[in-house]
Design a protein around this motif. Sequence first.
Motif, short mmCIF file in Angstrom:
data_model
loop_
_atom_site.label_atom_id
_atom_site.label_comp_id
_atom_site.label_asym_id
_atom_site.label_seq_id
_atom_site.Cartn_x
_atom_site.Cartn_y
_atom_site.Cartn_z
N PHE A 132 -6.88 36.22 32.85
CA PHE A 132 -5.96 37.00 33.67
C PHE A 132 -5.02 37.79 32.77
O PHE A 132 -4.31 37.21 31.95
N GLU B 284 10.71 44.27 31.56
CA GLU B 284 9.49 44.89 31.07
C GLU B 284 9.53 46.40 31.27
O GLU B 284 8.97 47.15 30.45
N VAL C 209 1.72 41.61 40.43
CA VAL C 209 0.82 40.78 39.64
C VAL C 209 0.81 39.35 40.18
O VAL C 209 -0.25 38.72 40.27
N GLY C 210 1.96 38.82 40.55
CA GLY C 210 2.02 37.48 41.10
C GLY C 210 1.20 37.34 42.37
O GLY C 210 0.51 36.34 42.58
N TYR D 114 10.53 41.72 35.87
CA TYR D 114 10.14 43.12 36.01
C TYR D 114 11.09 44.11 35.32
O TYR D 114 10.63 44.95 34.53
N ARG E 267 -1.79 39.53 32.37
CA ARG E 267 -0.51 39.47 33.08
C ARG E 267 0.19 40.81 33.14
O ARG E 267 0.64 41.26 34.19
N SER E 268 0.33 41.47 31.98
CA SER E 268 1.02 42.77 31.92
C SER E 268 0.80 43.37 30.54
O SER E 268 0.31 42.70 29.63
N TYR E 269 1.17 44.62 30.40
CA TYR E 269 0.98 45.31 29.11
C TYR E 269 2.04 46.39 28.94
O TYR E 269 1.73 47.54 28.63
N TYR F 68 4.96 43.31 34.73
CA TYR F 68 4.82 42.17 35.64
C TYR F 68 5.90 42.15 36.70
O TYR F 68 7.08 42.40 36.44
N PHE G 115 -2.47 37.23 41.46
CA PHE G 115 -2.81 35.90 40.95
C PHE G 115 -3.02 34.92 42.10
O PHE G 115 -4.01 34.16 42.12
N ASP H 49 12.24 36.93 38.30
CA ASP H 49 11.26 37.99 38.09
C ASP H 49 11.67 38.81 36.86
O ASP H 49 12.81 39.29 36.76
#
Length: 314
Positions: A157, A208, A135-136, A205, A159-161, A130, A139, A203
Motif C-alpha cells: 500500500f 504533507e 487515503v484512509g 494532511y 500511503r503518500s508521496y 495523506y 485503505f 490527520d
Amino acid sequence: MKQKGILLINLGTPEKAEKKAVKTFLKKFLSDRRVIKLTPIIWQPILQGIILNVRPKKSAKLYEKIADPIQGFPLFHYTQAQQKNLQSLLPDYKIAMSFSYSQPSIERSLSQLLTEGVNDLTIVPMYPQYSGTTVGSVFDQVMRYFIGKDYLVDLHFIRSYPEHPDYIQFFVNKIQEQLQKQAVDAIVFSYHGLPTSYVQAGDTYPEECQQTTQKIMEQLGEIPYFQTYQSKFGPGQWLTPATDETLKQLPLRGFKNILIVTPGFVVDCLETLEEIDQENRQYFLQAGGQTFTYVPPFNEDIAFAHLIKHLLKD
C-alpha cells in the motif's frame, strides 16, 4: 510464480451530468464515515433531507460545464489514461483502475485482478498527500474486501508521496515553463481543504501539503508564494487561509499577476477546472487582478506513470 498487479484508485465521478446521477454519487461519497465523521443518526437526516435534495441539481450544472462530449468527465478520462500509461511501462503487470464512490468500484476491480491471477498487489491511491478522508478511506475499502476471504494476496500500500523527487520535479518544470513566458507577482498553491477537527484528531494532511510546497519552492527561488485551501463544505472550521478569500485580497495587496497550482490533485476534476480555473479566476479578476494562469496537474502526462514505477522500486 508471482503475478504482480497495480490498482490505481481515485475519488470517482458521476456517470452523467444529471441530477439523478450526481445524487447517487454524492450519497455514497457523503455517507463515508471517513469523509463525514458526524454520527449517522445526526448526519443522515441532514444528508437525506436537505443536501441530497438541493446540491445535486446545482452540482449537475457544474459537471456539465467541464464534461467533454467525447472524453466525458476529466477525472475518469485522465485516470484511465494513467492506467494505460502505466501498463505501457510495466507490461508484465496487470494494471487496473477503480474509484471509491463510482464505477468501476474498488471491489469490482479487486475481483477482476484476482480473477486474472494477481497474487502480489500494490494499491496506489491517486492522492499525493495523506488524509484519512482520502487515503484512509481507500485503505478501509481495500481491507474490507479481503475480510473473511479464504484467499489473500501479498498486499502493498502506497500511503503518500508528498516529497518524492519525480512528483516535485514535475510541478517545478511546469511552473518554470510558465515563468519563462510571463512575469508573475506570486504563486498560489491551492490544496483541497479539511476540517480542522480532523487535523486535531491526528490527520497529517496539512503537514504533507506544506512539505510539497516547500520542496517545490526550494527549486524555484525567491518568488512570493501563498499556500491556501479550497472546497470548504459545511459550517465548521476548516484549514485556512481559504483560496477564494486569498484570491479576493491579493490584487488589493499588489499581487495582480499570479500562477495558481493544485499539487494535491493528480488529474483535473471539478475542483480544479470549475472551482479554481473558472469560479476563483473570476474572484481574482473582479478584485482587480490582471493575469491568472492555472497550471494543470499530470492529467495524461506519462510522468505520473514513471513516478509510480519509481515508487514501486522505492
